[in-house]
Write a protein that holds these residues in place. Structure first.
Motif, PDB file in Angstrom:
ATOM      1  N   SER A 108      63.248 -67.815  20.309  1.00 60.97           N
ATOM      2  CA  SER A 108      62.006 -67.308  21.067  1.00 60.97           C
ATOM      3  C   SER A 108      60.776 -68.240  21.172  1.00 60.97           C
ATOM      4  CB  SER A 108      61.283 -65.999  20.082  1.00 60.97           C
ATOM      5  OG  SER A 108      60.921 -66.665  18.935  1.00 60.97           O
ATOM      6  N   MET A 125      66.595 -67.147  26.580  1.00 63.03           N
ATOM      7  CA  MET A 125      66.009 -65.678  26.365  1.00 63.03           C
ATOM      8  C   MET A 125      66.807 -64.790  27.500  1.00 63.03           C
ATOM      9  SD  MET A 125      63.936 -65.357  23.774  1.00 63.03           S
ATOM     10  CE  MET A 125      62.877 -63.883  24.012  1.00 63.03           C
ATOM     11  N   LEU A 135      65.266 -61.184  23.302  1.00 62.92           N
ATOM     12  CA  LEU A 135      65.999 -61.800  22.387  1.00 62.92           C
ATOM     13  C   LEU A 135      67.515 -61.810  22.619  1.00 62.92           C
ATOM     14  CD1 LEU A 135      64.062 -62.275  19.029  1.00 62.92           C
ATOM     15  CD2 LEU A 135      64.973 -63.945  20.643  1.00 62.92           C
TER      16      LEU A 135
END
Length: 239
Positions: A108, A125, A135
């Motif tokens: 992230s 992502m 995610l």
């Protein structure tokens, strides 16, 4: 005659190594039947279901995915049931849960996940159905395990080749697919080569230390089977 050497629980043992999960490591070291224990602990209907569940949960399968999977629907088609199973699993294997969450934070933040033997994985992502950032849970839990497992098999393959050649045993290396190494030899040499494979996997921690300078802690093992072709293979039992 074909001889197939399969790494025992390659994905699970690699996941334990990367996470340092103490409960799973103890089960391997003590040669415990983790699947039977999990069947009882999680109140699952069979050891086989517990085994498949473990190998899917390594990669963070969701309750919805389990509930809609033919392998699990006969147990329950309720996502909440499988969400509960996941909670039980990660309550037991806390180290694995902690490592997954660490990898989530790394991805992230846009950084690559780094493995113990020089590999790294830059995982972008994803997007959900609304186009919002999401995610990539399955990818970020999968890549480090599969990539490190491939390194383990590389070490095993090279070590086996050198030892078999040094022993002057007639043998042709045919293929390596995921957790299996397949060689071609005559029936006379099946047991000597299988013994070498046993030694190779027992020595993997030592060889990883020698090559990569990394202290691999999880014991590794293998199983061998043989046959005239890949369709007619049977377990090799040492005499």
């Amino acid at each position: 005659m074909l001889l197939q050497c399969d790494a025992s629980q390659l994905e699970w043992r690699t996941a334990l190594e990367l996470s340092g999960d103490e409960v799973g490591l103890a089960e391997v070291i003590n040669n415990e039947d983790a699947h039977a224990k999990n069947q009882k602990a999680f109140d699952l209907p069979s050891r086989l279901i517990a085994k498949i569940f473990l190998f899917r949960t390594i990669f963070r399968g969701s309750g919805y995915a389990f509930a809609n999977d033919p392998d699990f629907m006969h147990v329950s088609s309720d996502p909440k049931f499988w969400d509960g199973m996941n909670e039980k699993f990660y309550a037991k294997y806390k180290g694995l849960d902690k490592k997954h969450k660490e990898w989530m934070q790394i991805v992230s933040s846009g950084r690559p996940i780094e493995g113990p033997m020089g590999r790294s994985w830059s995982i972008p992502m994803g997007r959900d159905y609304r186009g919002e950032l999401k995610l990539p849970i399955n990818a970020l839990t999968n890549y480090p395990v599969q990539g490190t497992g491939a390194d383990v098999m590389m070490v095993a393959r090279i070590s086996a080749y050198k030892r078999i050649k040094k022993a002057e045993l007639p043998c042709d290396f045919i293929s390596t697919v995921h957790d299996s190494i397949v060689v071609d030899t005559t029936e006379k040499y099946l047991e000597p080569i299988a013994k070498i494979f046993d030694e190779v996997f027992a020595d993997i921690p030592k060889n990883i230390k020698a090559v990569f300078g990394y202290d691999w802690k999880v014991p590794m093992a293998c199983e061998s089977k043989f046959g005239p072709n890949m369709k007619k293979m049977q377990k090799l039992v040492a005499k």
